[in-house]
Enzyme design. Sequence first.
Site, PDB file in Angstrom:
ATOM      1  N   GLY A 136      33.793  34.808  32.118  1.00 51.40           N
ATOM      2  CA  GLY A 136      35.149  35.107  32.583  1.00 51.40           C
ATOM      3  C   GLY A 136      35.147  36.333  33.496  1.00 51.40           C
ATOM      4  N   ALA A 168      32.810  31.550  26.664  1.00 51.49           N
ATOM      5  CA  ALA A 168      32.747  32.322  25.414  1.00 51.49           C
ATOM      6  C   ALA A 168      31.330  32.292  24.850  1.00 51.49           C
ATOM      7  CB  ALA A 168      33.773  31.805  24.398  1.00 51.49           C
ATOM      8  N   LYS A 173      25.278  37.385  32.972  1.00 46.13           N
ATOM      9  CA  LYS A 173      24.457  38.531  32.552  1.00 46.13           C
ATOM     10  C   LYS A 173      23.849  38.241  31.191  1.00 46.13           C
ATOM     11  CE  LYS A 173      27.468  40.091  29.245  1.00 46.13           C
ATOM     12  NZ  LYS A 173      27.252  40.067  27.811  1.00 46.13           N
ATOM     13  N   ASP A 178      33.022  44.262  31.650  1.00 46.88           N
ATOM     14  CA  ASP A 178      31.858  43.578  32.237  1.00 46.88           C
ATOM     15  C   ASP A 178      32.054  43.212  33.713  1.00 46.88           C
ATOM     16  OD1 ASP A 178      30.585  43.714  29.812  1.00 46.88           O
ATOM     17  OD2 ASP A 178      30.915  41.615  29.276  1.00 46.88           O
TER      18      ASP A 178
HETATM   19  P1  ATP Z   1      31.574  38.457  27.199  1.00 44.96           P
HETATM   20  O1  ATP Z   1      30.121  38.157  27.259  1.00 44.96           O
HETATM   21  O2  ATP Z   1      32.077  39.271  28.366  1.00 44.96           O
HETATM   22  O3  ATP Z   1      32.050  38.964  25.896  1.00 44.96           O
HETATM   23  P2  ATP Z   1      31.949  35.644  27.020  1.00 44.96           P
HETATM   24  O4  ATP Z   1      30.940  35.173  27.992  1.00 44.96           O
HETATM   25  O5  ATP Z   1      31.599  35.569  25.557  1.00 44.96           O
HETATM   26  O6  ATP Z   1      32.372  37.109  27.398  1.00 44.96           O
HETATM   27  P3  ATP Z   1      33.978  34.292  28.521  1.00 44.96           P
HETATM   28  O7  ATP Z   1      33.301  33.053  29.004  1.00 44.96           O
HETATM   29  O8  ATP Z   1      34.158  35.394  29.480  1.00 44.96           O
HETATM   30  O9  ATP Z   1      33.265  34.847  27.209  1.00 44.96           O
HETATM   31  O10 ATP Z   1      35.359  33.811  27.924  1.00 44.96           O
HETATM   32  C1  ATP Z   1      36.097  34.492  26.944  1.00 44.96           C
HETATM   33  C2  ATP Z   1      37.502  33.900  26.917  1.00 44.96           C
HETATM   34  O11 ATP Z   1      38.169  34.287  28.114  1.00 44.96           O
HETATM   35  C3  ATP Z   1      37.529  32.385  26.903  1.00 44.96           C
HETATM   36  O12 ATP Z   1      37.650  31.880  25.611  1.00 44.96           O
HETATM   37  C4  ATP Z   1      38.746  32.022  27.769  1.00 44.96           C
HETATM   38  O13 ATP Z   1      39.842  31.676  26.966  1.00 44.96           O
HETATM   39  C5  ATP Z   1      39.097  33.289  28.527  1.00 44.96           C
HETATM   40  N1  ATP Z   1      38.989  33.153  29.999  1.00 44.96           N
HETATM   41  C6  ATP Z   1      39.844  33.640  30.887  1.00 44.96           C
HETATM   42  N2  ATP Z   1      39.453  33.382  32.137  1.00 44.96           N
HETATM   43  C7  ATP Z   1      38.312  32.715  32.076  1.00 44.96           C
HETATM   44  C8  ATP Z   1      37.437  32.176  33.048  1.00 44.96           C
HETATM   45  N3  ATP Z   1      37.661  32.288  34.362  1.00 44.96           N
HETATM   46  N4  ATP Z   1      36.322  31.557  32.618  1.00 44.96           N
HETATM   47  C9  ATP Z   1      36.073  31.458  31.286  1.00 44.96           C
HETATM   48  N5  ATP Z   1      36.885  31.933  30.324  1.00 44.96           N
HETATM   49  C10 ATP Z   1      38.002  32.561  30.705  1.00 44.96           C
END
Ligand code: ATP
Length: 287
Positions: free
Chosen positions: A94, A88, A8, A128
């Site tokens: 995630g 992240a 997203k 999310d």
């Molecule tokens: P958001 O935009 O929802 O704030 P994000 O995209 O910044 O999230 P994610 O990629 O969702 O961040 O990852 C955040 C943390 O979640 C990662 O640092 C990781 O340790 C943990 N995590 C748990 N499960 C997963 C997964 N399936 N894929 C990626 N990260 C994961």
Amino acid sequence: MTVRVPAKVNLQLSVGPLRDDGFHDLVNVFQAVSLYDEVTASESDRVEIVCDHADVPLGADNLAARAAHALAPGRGVRLEIKKTIPIAGGMAGGSADAAAALVACDALWNLGKTREELMEIGGALGSDVPFALLGGTAVGTGKGEVLRPMVAAGTFHWVFALADGGLSTPQVYGECDRIREATGEQAAWPSLSGPLARALADGDAAALGAALVNDLQPAAIMLRRSLHRTLDEGRELGALGALVSGSGPTCAFLAADEMHARELAVSLTSCREAVVASGPVPGAAIV
Ligand code: ATP
């Protein structure tokens, strides 16, 4: 059972004052874009996570593992995750994997849950997750848990500048609170932007570019100064809009059309990699 799930981008992320429970009231306009993770579920006697990316946790804290557990506690499954969504990166990777795991496990185990039921289970895992099931364009309010689809005409063309390393979402919210406290800025009560809603309904990319807003952007830039340069570079290259995606560090640029998006992506130099994608696209679906 393989499920493809989109990332997203936040078109509007308005962050209200800090509440007593530590959360903020948000107005969060999401659009699902054509950057996909894939989650394949197969039979196993325990919950087992396999992933092609070393930074993803493989234990019970993996969001896909938590999703399987939420759907049927104690039941085993092997979940193989193929990551394309940056980790992240502010694109809810995630949460996307959790949504994909819900759809894949529901099908593998023949549970027959409705999309609404899966969205409710997903909402308890993370704010999310329901959007990754819904897809399209939608506005989330409250803590992000109340989700309403929005009308969006046509297709918008995006470029995402991927950064090295991630940013922690709680840390970015914390920095946002710190900046507000230091500057004495009173956060306004968040409401859906009229110009943004109109631009979406009209399929007007120039108007949408001008209406993009992210209240977390100053905090993300404070934690990662180089984002300023990336955003400036995209604007200089003619992006109709430029903003940090969610909590960052991915930067999103809105292009005039597909060709413009490709030109922008090859011209950006101040990021690790630039990828093109379009939106809106549907939510998590079996392939
Ligand atoms: P958001 O935009 O929802 O704030 P994000 O995209 O910044 O999230 P994610 O990629 O969702 O961040 O990852 C955040 C943390 O979640 C990662 O640092 C990781 O340790 C943990 N995590 C748990 N499960 C997963 C997964 N399936 N894929 C990626 N990260 C994961």
